[in-house]
Scaffold this active site. Structure first.
Site, short mmCIF file in Angstrom:
data_model
loop_
_atom_site.label_atom_id
_atom_site.label_comp_id
_atom_site.label_asym_id
_atom_site.label_seq_id
_atom_site.Cartn_x
_atom_site.Cartn_y
_atom_site.Cartn_z
N GLU A 1 11.14 -2.62 -6.01
CA GLU A 1 10.24 -1.60 -5.48
C GLU A 1 10.59 -0.20 -5.96
O GLU A 1 9.74 0.70 -5.89
CB GLU A 1 10.19 -1.65 -3.96
CG GLU A 1 11.52 -1.52 -3.24
CD GLU A 1 12.15 -2.87 -2.94
OE1 GLU A 1 12.73 -2.99 -1.85
OE2 GLU A 1 12.08 -3.78 -3.78
N ILE B 1 23.82 -11.48 -4.92
CA ILE B 1 24.17 -12.81 -4.45
C ILE B 1 23.67 -13.08 -3.03
O ILE B 1 23.19 -14.18 -2.72
CB ILE B 1 25.69 -13.04 -4.57
CG1 ILE B 1 26.04 -14.50 -4.31
CG2 ILE B 1 26.48 -12.11 -3.65
CD1 ILE B 1 27.47 -14.84 -4.69
N GLU C 1 19.81 -15.90 -10.97
CA GLU C 1 20.87 -15.22 -11.72
C GLU C 1 21.39 -14.12 -10.80
O GLU C 1 20.68 -13.16 -10.50
CB GLU C 1 20.34 -14.64 -13.03
CG GLU C 1 21.46 -14.34 -14.03
CD GLU C 1 21.96 -12.91 -13.99
OE1 GLU C 1 22.65 -12.57 -13.01
OE2 GLU C 1 21.66 -12.15 -14.93
N CYS D 1 24.65 -6.79 -15.02
CA CYS D 1 25.17 -8.02 -14.40
C CYS D 1 26.33 -8.60 -15.20
O CYS D 1 27.22 -9.24 -14.65
CB CYS D 1 24.07 -9.05 -14.22
SG CYS D 1 23.25 -9.53 -15.75
N GLU E 1 31.43 -7.75 -6.80
CA GLU E 1 30.67 -7.02 -7.81
C GLU E 1 30.35 -5.62 -7.30
O GLU E 1 29.57 -5.44 -6.38
CB GLU E 1 29.37 -7.77 -8.14
CG GLU E 1 28.61 -7.17 -9.30
CD GLU E 1 27.35 -7.94 -9.64
OE1 GLU E 1 27.07 -8.11 -10.83
OE2 GLU E 1 26.64 -8.36 -8.71
#
Length: 490
Positions: A177, A229, A249, A283, A384
């Site tokens: 968005e 995730i 992914e 990523c 991450e």
């Protein structure tokens, strides 16, 4: 720019007519307003995609004819490359040079799948049953829900749209968005290219409504998601109620392994690119540097020296090497992880703060940050961060570095640096990751599959397998000499 939903061949506003402001992360200036869709808009788009698929206008076209239209999309992207690149840099803050490279890659993805659209004519297999024929065919899966992230808005969209259309599916796309502008533009190009009404639908809006509807709606046959995730797990749970096909992914915590016999000058340069490219919002970022202990001090000193010289700034200025983070919220998340790293005992070598340059104060900038003295028990090593934050660990043997490299829940990508190619191959073979680079970092291309092991997700994008993800496999058996079975004598 309020009519930014594309449903059943028409540009419309959202039913509830909500508007979202899109801002430039470099200076927080509004660059556009878009219509913010909701669940009811997603339902409408799914219904349009379902009708279009069941009608068969697109799926019944020959692969050659579909390929021509997909190729036309590639040509239109190349025609409007400058405009698309500028939109992408405004929307994401990345450098214009990077955005131009992205657009070229995107055109290549559409061209690649245009070429594959007519290549699968099925497979005749040997049947063990006399007087019979057997063939395996692939058919389009149906209605595909597609959800893309904010870091590479159009690149990630192309990885989903191009194979889905080439295979004969219909789609409902939900971009992030906060970065929808290039996706809107490409849907206009798809319309210009001749994609039939209802085949490609675009709904802007939040994941909690639009994304959730794509996951739970029984008329969606597949959902493909790229992102975080935790959101991926929510999509899995939501989609489990109707057992639709899922492709995920979900990022990575990617190791960049440097042995003492590597070309250190090149490895330092590539280590910087691995983690600080696009401010680490990648990523596949090489956010975990594993350096053989014999060269650790020398390597780290050069790395820190180079990191301090990285030029932050406006992505439209030629001298800029890295732009801002995407939002204030995301920068706050990165800052929190830096605080955690310090609390965990990691040594802050450089960065760890917002830049002091007065020209950068209106943007969401954060200095390239390097932590040494890290270990696998630390959250900054395991989780991450998705920002310009590098952790550095040491190792003394192949066995140790393989164990360290695999010691996270992720398995997206990694790299190995050494002049001993046999050693590189041995290590690469034991890394539990979907992509391993040897003496390089970051390359990808349309012909090679992309995806992860473990909690980095499942399914693959790009390559031939990226097309196959959007198909169902059917076995067709024919008896060439039909006869009664006479099993039941009555």
């Amino acid at each position: 720019m309020s009519q930014t939903l594309f449903i059943d061949g028409e540009w419309i506003s959202a039913e509830k007519e909500q508007i979202r402001s899109i801002i430039n992360p470099f200076n927080q200036e509004e660059i556009a307003t878009v219509s913010e869709g909701g669940r009811e808009d997603a339902i409408k788009a799914i219904a349009a995609a379902r009708r279009a698929f069941d009608k068969g206008e697109w799926s019944s076209l020959s692969g050659l004819e579909r390929g021509k239209i997909v190729l036309k999309i590639a040509e239109l992207i190349r025609r409007d490359l400058e405009e698309l690149a500028e939109l992408e840099s405004l929307d994401t803050g990345k450098t214009l040079e990077e955005s131009k490279a992205d657009m070229d890659d995107i055109a290549n993805v559409f061209q690649y799948y245009a070429g594959l659209a007519d290549k699968d004519g099925g497979e005749i297999i040997s049947s063990p049953i006399p007087d019979s024929e057997s063939k395996i065919i692939r058919e389009p899966i149906g209605v595909c829900g597609q959800i893309t992230p904010w870091n590479y808005p159009l690149l990630q969209a192309s990885w989903k749209i191009a194979p889905a259309l080439a295979a004969g599916n219909t789609i409902v796309m939900k971009p992030s968005e906060i970065t929808p502008l290039t996706t809107i533009k490409v849907f206009k190009l798809m319309e210009e290219a001749g994609v039939p009404k209802g085949v490609a639908n675009l709904v802007l809006g939040p994941g909690a409504t639009v994304g959730d509807e794509l996951a739970v709606n029984k008329d969606v046959d597949l959902i493909s998601f790229t992102g975080g995730i935790e959101t991926g797990k929510k999509i899995m749970r939501a989609a489990s109620g109707n057992v639709k096909k899922i492709a995920l992914e979900l990022g990575g915590k990617n190791p960049n392994i440097v042995f003492k016999d590597a070309d250190l000058e090149v490895a330092v340069d590539q280590a910087l690119n691995a983690v600080f490219f696009h401010a680490g919002q990648v990523c596949s970022a090489g956010s975990r540097l594993l350096v053989e202990d014999a060269i650790h001090d020398q390597f780290l000193a050069e790395l820190v020296k180079r990191a301090k010289r990285i030029k932050l700034g406006n992505g439209f200025h030629a001298e800029t090497e890295s732009g801002p983070l995407i939002s204030a919220e995301h920068r706050a998340k990165v800052e929190k992880y830096v605080e955690i790293g310090i609390e965990e005992g990691a040594k802050l070598e450089t960065g760890g703060k917002r830049p002091e340059d007065p020209e950068l104060q209106n943007g969401f900038f954060y200095e390239p940050t390097i932590f040494s003295n890290c270990n696998s028990d630390m959250r900054i090593v395991q989780e991450e961060v998705f920002g310009p934050v590098l952790t550095v660990e040491t190792f003394s043997s192949e066995e140790e570095v393989i164990e360290l490299a695999n010691d996270t829940i992720y398995g997206l990508a990694g790299a190995v640096w050494s002049k001993d190619i046999e050693k590189c191959e041995r290590v690469a073979a034991r890394l539990r990751m979907g992509t391993v680079w040897i003496n390089d970092f970051h390359p990808y291309f349309a012909q090679a599959p992309w995806g992860g092991y473990k909690q980095s997700g499942f399914g693959r994008e790009l390559g031939k397998i990226g097309l196959e993800e959007y198909t169902e496999v059917k076995h067709v058996y024919r008896n060439t000499k039909p006869a009664a079975v006479n099993w039941f004598n009555s």
